[in-house]
Write a protein that holds these residues in place. Structure first.
Motif, PDB file in Angstrom:
ATOM      1  N   GLY A 125       0.815  -1.208   0.000  1.00  0.00           N
ATOM      2  CA  GLY A 125       0.000   0.000   0.000  1.00  0.00           C
ATOM      3  C   GLY A 125       0.848   1.257   0.000  1.00  0.00           C
ATOM      4  N   ALA A 126       1.918   1.263   0.796  1.00  0.00           N
ATOM      5  CA  ALA A 126       2.814   2.418   0.850  1.00  0.00           C
ATOM      6  C   ALA A 126       3.562   2.595  -0.466  1.00  0.00           C
ATOM      7  CB  ALA A 126       3.792   2.261   2.004  1.00  0.00           C
ATOM      8  N   ALA A 127       4.003   1.477  -1.067  1.00  0.00           N
ATOM      9  CA  ALA A 127       4.719   1.548  -2.343  1.00  0.00           C
ATOM     10  C   ALA A 127       3.815   2.092  -3.441  1.00  0.00           C
ATOM     11  CB  ALA A 127       5.249   0.164  -2.723  1.00  0.00           C
ATOM     12  N   GLU A 128       2.581   1.641  -3.478  1.00  0.00           N
ATOM     13  CA  GLU A 128       1.630   2.127  -4.485  1.00  0.00           C
ATOM     14  C   GLU A 128       1.316   3.603  -4.282  1.00  0.00           C
ATOM     15  OE1 GLU A 128      -1.674  -0.529  -4.170  1.00  0.00           O
ATOM     16  OE2 GLU A 128      -0.737  -2.072  -5.451  1.00  0.00           O
ATOM     17  N   TYR A 129       1.260   4.026  -3.029  1.00  0.00           N
ATOM     18  CA  TYR A 129       0.987   5.433  -2.736  1.00  0.00           C
ATOM     19  C   TYR A 129       2.120   6.311  -3.270  1.00  0.00           C
ATOM     20  CZ  TYR A 129      -0.170   9.634  -0.052  1.00  0.00           C
ATOM     21  OH  TYR A 129      -0.481  10.921   0.319  1.00  0.00           O
ATOM     22  N   LEU A 130       3.383   5.896  -2.999  1.00  0.00           N
ATOM     23  CA  LEU A 130       4.522   6.661  -3.508  1.00  0.00           C
ATOM     24  C   LEU A 130       4.576   6.597  -5.028  1.00  0.00           C
ATOM     25  CD1 LEU A 130       7.068   8.328  -3.067  1.00  0.00           C
ATOM     26  CD2 LEU A 130       8.342   6.196  -2.804  1.00  0.00           C
ATOM     27  N   ALA A 131       4.314   5.428  -5.603  1.00  0.00           N
ATOM     28  CA  ALA A 131       4.351   5.279  -7.055  1.00  0.00           C
ATOM     29  C   ALA A 131       3.362   6.214  -7.732  1.00  0.00           C
ATOM     30  CB  ALA A 131       4.059   3.824  -7.437  1.00  0.00           C
ATOM     31  N   ASN A 132       2.216   6.396  -7.122  1.00  0.00           N
ATOM     32  CA  ASN A 132       1.217   7.304  -7.677  1.00  0.00           C
ATOM     33  C   ASN A 132       1.732   8.741  -7.710  1.00  0.00           C
ATOM     34  OD1 ASN A 132      -1.569   7.929  -8.601  1.00  0.00           O
ATOM     35  ND2 ASN A 132      -1.726   8.956  -6.619  1.00  0.00           N
ATOM     36  N   LYS A 133       2.459   9.128  -6.688  1.00  0.00           N
ATOM     37  CA  LYS A 133       3.034  10.470  -6.648  1.00  0.00           C
ATOM     38  C   LYS A 133       4.126  10.623  -7.702  1.00  0.00           C
ATOM     39  CE  LYS A 133       3.144  12.648  -2.702  1.00  0.00           C
ATOM     40  NZ  LYS A 133       1.841  13.306  -2.685  1.00  0.00           N
ATOM     41  N   VAL A 134       4.926   9.574  -7.886  1.00  0.00           N
ATOM     42  CA  VAL A 134       5.988   9.608  -8.894  1.00  0.00           C
ATOM     43  C   VAL A 134       5.397   9.659 -10.296  1.00  0.00           C
ATOM     44  CG1 VAL A 134       7.939   8.326  -9.884  1.00  0.00           C
ATOM     45  CG2 VAL A 134       7.664   8.460  -7.395  1.00  0.00           C
ATOM     46  N   GLN A 135       4.324   8.937 -10.499  1.00  0.00           N
ATOM     47  CA  GLN A 135       3.669   8.939 -11.808  1.00  0.00           C
ATOM     48  C   GLN A 135       3.188  10.345 -12.175  1.00  0.00           C
ATOM     49  OE1 GLN A 135       0.256   6.245 -12.195  1.00  0.00           O
ATOM     50  NE2 GLN A 135       1.101   5.595 -14.160  1.00  0.00           N
ATOM     51  N   LYS A 136       2.713  11.085 -11.188  1.00  0.00           N
ATOM     52  CA  LYS A 136       2.245  12.444 -11.419  1.00  0.00           C
ATOM     53  C   LYS A 136       3.404  13.433 -11.569  1.00  0.00           C
ATOM     54  CE  LYS A 136      -2.093  11.779  -8.895  1.00  0.00           C
ATOM     55  NZ  LYS A 136      -2.855  12.123  -7.659  1.00  0.00           N
ATOM     56  N   ASN A 137       4.518  13.162 -10.890  1.00  0.00           N
ATOM     57  CA  ASN A 137       5.695  14.034 -10.935  1.00  0.00           C
ATOM     58  C   ASN A 137       6.951  13.178 -11.025  1.00  0.00           C
ATOM     59  OD1 ASN A 137       7.691  15.949 -10.659  1.00  0.00           O
ATOM     60  ND2 ASN A 137       7.202  16.472  -8.531  1.00  0.00           N
ATOM     61  N   PRO A 138       7.379  12.801 -12.229  1.00  0.00           N
ATOM     62  CA  PRO A 138       8.521  11.888 -12.399  1.00  0.00           C
ATOM     63  C   PRO A 138       9.830  12.413 -11.820  1.00  0.00           C
ATOM     64  CG  PRO A 138       7.262  12.064 -14.431  1.00  0.00           C
ATOM     65  CD  PRO A 138       6.744  13.129 -13.521  1.00  0.00           C
ATOM     66  N   ASP A 139       9.963  13.721 -11.616  1.00  0.00           N
ATOM     67  CA  ASP A 139      11.204  14.313 -11.106  1.00  0.00           C
ATOM     68  C   ASP A 139      11.129  14.603  -9.606  1.00  0.00           C
ATOM     69  OD1 ASP A 139      12.462  14.608 -13.782  1.00  0.00           O
ATOM     70  OD2 ASP A 139      10.819  16.007 -14.106  1.00  0.00           O
ATOM     71  N   ILE A 140      10.212  13.997  -8.917  1.00  0.00           N
ATOM     72  CA  ILE A 140       9.964  14.295  -7.519  1.00  0.00           C
ATOM     73  C   ILE A 140      11.185  13.993  -6.647  1.00  0.00           C
ATOM     74  CG2 ILE A 140       9.007  12.004  -6.991  1.00  0.00           C
ATOM     75  CD1 ILE A 140       6.902  13.402  -5.253  1.00  0.00           C
ATOM     76  N   PRO A 141      11.538  14.883  -5.698  1.00  0.00           N
ATOM     77  CA  PRO A 141      12.633  14.613  -4.760  1.00  0.00           C
ATOM     78  C   PRO A 141      12.126  13.769  -3.579  1.00  0.00           C
ATOM     79  CG  PRO A 141      12.306  16.991  -5.114  1.00  0.00           C
ATOM     80  CD  PRO A 141      11.092  16.284  -5.598  1.00  0.00           C
ATOM     81  N   VAL A 142      12.804  12.644  -3.319  1.00  0.00           N
ATOM     82  CA  VAL A 142      12.369  11.708  -2.284  1.00  0.00           C
ATOM     83  C   VAL A 142      13.534  11.361  -1.371  1.00  0.00           C
ATOM     84  CG1 VAL A 142      11.367   9.438  -1.806  1.00  0.00           C
ATOM     85  CG2 VAL A 142      10.658  10.698  -3.850  1.00  0.00           C
TER      86      VAL A 142
END
Length: 250
Positions: free
Chosen positions: A26-43
């Motif tokens: 669930g946590a991985a999918e949540y982060l993946a969704n954010k990355v999909q919306k912003n591929p250059d996201i700083p994590v």
């Protein structure tokens, strides 16, 4: 994926999943969704046992992580970055390499830096404007390697040199049989608090007890995880836990 919720006045959301793997998924999918919306996201990524099932679920999302800006929470000082128990090596093996993250977008703490204070200052400049910080909760409620303390100054500390607590050091060297030193360079609670969002992941009754103390008692340096309730921190924090941990929190 279905999950239950626990409400808390100071935390944006607490999601409860049936078991450890589904929590990590669930946590991985949540982060993946954010990355999909912003591929250059700083994590900023955490390490440790909690993150192993989390990391295993990234590829299953099918999302391209190659462009993200990757940082990490901490590293042992006087320990090589390619050592068996190095946190940069942990992340490279389990996340950075499998997800083909561009090496130019990865910045790590130098565990063999001659001056840990200078290295902390150098790295602190690289961990500003982070969008998402991934967190586990360690012994005494530590976040990164900011340890339990009597000093309220820990709530304003940025990236710094840290002496590990006896409990953390014994966990590492006795329980985990690591050859790691009793010192580290770690992002501080101020760094964690200034990120746009925190994703906290934990499993099991023991971690659940630490979280329950953090959520139900006063904000205290004795439990650094209680910082997550701080105004303007908790309202952008999402916690992923399994049912075993949730039983302690409810």
């Amino acid at each position: 994926m279905e999950f239950e919720r626990i409400s808390h006045p100071n935390i944006h959301e607490i999601r409860v999943y049936p078991d450890e793997n589904l929590t990590a998924k669930g946590a991985a999918e949540y982060l993946a969704n954010k990355v999909q919306k912003n591929p250059d996201i700083p994590v900023t990524f955490a390490t440790g046992d909690t993150m192993i099932p989390f990391a295993k679920n990234f590829k299953l999302t099918g999302v391209d992580f190659s462009r993200i800006l990757a940082r990490h929470l901490d590293q042992y000082w006087q320990y090589p970055n390619n050592g068996e128990f190095s946190f940069p090596q942990f992340l490279y093996d389990r996340i950075f390499k499998p997800l083909n993250i561009n090496r130019r977008n990865i910045a790590t703490i130098d565990g063999l830096a001659k001056n840990p204070y200078a290295e902390a200052d150098r790295y602190d400049k690289l961990v500003k404007n982070i969008s998402v910080c991934i967190l586990g909760v360690g012994p005494g409620g530590h976040l990164g390697f900011t340890e339990s303390s009597n000093d309220f100054d820990i709530f304003t500390m940025r990236t710094h040199f840290q002496q590990l607590s006896r409990v953390t050091f014994e966990r590492d060297t006795i329980e985990r049989k690591q050859d790691t030193p009793p010192t580290a360079i770690t992002q501080g609670l101020a760094n964690i608090g200034e990120t746009e969002e925190r994703i906290v992941i934990l499993y099991g009754p023991e971690k659940g007890k630490i979280l329950a103390d953090a959520l139900h008692n006063s904000i205290s340096p004795l439990n650094p995880a209680s910082y997550l309730k701080k105004e303007d921190v908790g309202n952008s924090t999402i916690i992923f836990i399994d049912k075993a941990a949730a039983k302690q929190v409810e």
